[in-house]
Design an enzyme around this catalytic site. Structure first.
Site, short mmCIF file in Angstrom:
data_model
loop_
_atom_site.label_atom_id
_atom_site.label_comp_id
_atom_site.label_asym_id
_atom_site.label_seq_id
_atom_site.Cartn_x
_atom_site.Cartn_y
_atom_site.Cartn_z
N LYS A 57 0.82 -1.22 0.00
CA LYS A 57 0.00 0.00 0.00
C LYS A 57 0.85 1.27 0.00
O LYS A 57 0.49 2.29 0.59
CB LYS A 57 -0.99 0.02 1.18
CG LYS A 57 -1.82 -1.25 1.34
CD LYS A 57 -2.39 -1.74 0.01
CE LYS A 57 -3.31 -0.72 -0.66
NZ LYS A 57 -3.72 -1.19 -2.03
N THR A 118 7.43 -7.29 -6.09
CA THR A 118 7.53 -8.01 -4.82
C THR A 118 7.35 -7.06 -3.65
O THR A 118 7.67 -5.88 -3.74
CB THR A 118 8.89 -8.73 -4.70
OG1 THR A 118 8.91 -9.50 -3.50
CG2 THR A 118 10.04 -7.73 -4.66
N HIS A 119 6.81 -7.61 -2.55
CA HIS A 119 6.76 -6.89 -1.28
C HIS A 119 7.80 -7.48 -0.31
O HIS A 119 7.80 -7.16 0.88
CB HIS A 119 5.38 -7.02 -0.63
CG HIS A 119 4.27 -6.36 -1.39
ND1 HIS A 119 4.38 -5.09 -1.91
CD2 HIS A 119 3.02 -6.78 -1.70
CE1 HIS A 119 3.26 -4.76 -2.53
NE2 HIS A 119 2.42 -5.77 -2.41
N SER A 239 -1.97 9.88 -13.51
CA SER A 239 -2.74 10.52 -12.45
C SER A 239 -3.81 9.54 -11.97
O SER A 239 -4.14 8.57 -12.67
CB SER A 239 -3.42 11.79 -12.96
OG SER A 239 -4.42 11.47 -13.91
N GLY A 273 -5.26 7.35 -3.18
CA GLY A 273 -4.02 7.87 -3.73
C GLY A 273 -3.63 9.25 -3.22
O GLY A 273 -3.11 10.07 -3.98
#
Length: 308
Positions: A57, A118-119, A239, A273
């Site tokens: 996130k 990847t995280h 955007s 966002g």
């Protein structure tokens, strides 16, 4: 049609926090099976790989779209929108529905140059990342905003039997049992590599403040050419409104489109966002606790100037 059925153990977002897999001291969501995590040590990295690493996130899909747009000089309609598990599952995940086959196995059959996401914390990346030195773009974000975004993401799952309380997500995020590791450990470990020639460290906040400068920095790092007109196209299409329009087209173009735009075809990857959205959820006590941690853990790193 691509079959990406939701595995039973992930149908409710509560499983993100309760049905975890622990590997080398790090907690992972259940889509990262133990036999898959062991494959990380022997995964064959290629020198021309491009890896996007993020803490969850923190702008993963935003940066992914920026990179795609840069590779096509801002021509959004030229970007292939195939459902690639390496982009929408993560390097440490299995491929639905049974999760037995790993994303790494899928990657092994793909032609070069490969692009994958990847995280993983830096210490669990395949060892060849640090010997063959493929390009790694790392993105992080204000921890309070990352926690807020996780809350919104987890509760946007229409399959949830009941909402996940904010307090539960906050407590997990701040603990050592946060999925993919604690934000501070994760970010600081990649920060140590910020001067490596194959690593480009980017913050969500600088993308919000001056996306053009970030694109020009990435242009040099990635070795791609972005024309002046292309730069303006990228700014438009990356955007939030531009990406929403693109993702709506992707979903309308094919029944498989939702697997590109939503986790397991259910949870929208795109949220608000914004920076500062955390203020709607954090109590004063929670805010002060995170700020105290920021001051203690980031002191003297350079990151403290951004997140203090």
């Amino acid at each position: 049609m691509v079959e990406l059925k939701v595995p039973d153990f992930m149908k409710d977002s509560h499983a993100i926090f309760s049905n975890v897999v622990e590997y080398e001291g790090i907690c992972f969501p259940a889509v990262a099976r133990p036999h898959i995590l062991k494959q990380l040590k022997t995964f064959e990295v290629r020198e021309d790989d491009l890896i996007l690493a993020t803490y969850p996130k923190c702008g993963t899909h935003w940066m992914m779209e920026v990179i795609f747009l840069m590779q096509h000089d801002g021509h959004v309609d030229k970007i292939p929108r195939n459902v690639n598990p390496a982009l929408h599952g993560g390097l440490s995940f299995g491929v639905p529905p049974d999760m037995k086959r790993s994303v790494m196995e899928s990657l092994a059959t793909q032609p070069s140059p490969r692009f994958y996401i990847t995280h993983l914390p830096s210490q669990l990346l395949p060892p060849q990342v640090w010997t063959k030195k493929p390009k790694v773009v790392y993105v992080t974000r204000n921890p309070k905003d990352a926690c807020n975004s996780l809350f919104r993401f987890a509760n946007a799952n229409p399959m949830n039997k009941e909402p996940i309380p904010w307090e539960k997500i906050y407590q997990n995020f701040m603990s050592k049992r946060a999925v993919f590791g604690n934000w501070f450990d994760h970010t600081l470990a990649y920060w140590e590599h910020r001067n490596d020639e194959n690593v480009c460290f980017v913050t969500f906040e600088e993308m919000k403040k001056d996306i053009r400068s970030v694109i020009r920095r990435l242009e040099k790092f990635l070795g791609v050419t972005v024309t002046d007109d292309g730069l303006e196209r990228i700014v438009e299409h990356c955007s939030l409104e531009g990406m929403k329009k693109t993702y709506a087209k992707v979903e309308a173009a094919s029944p498989d489109g939702v697997h590109y735009t939503r986790a397991f075809g259910q949870i929208p990857f795109l949220q608000k966002g914004v920076s500062g959205g955390w203020k709607a959820l954090f109590t004063d006590e929670q805010r002060d606790a995170v700020d105290k941690m920021v001051k203690e853990r980031l002191a003297g790193t350079g990151l403290d100037a951004i997140y203090n």
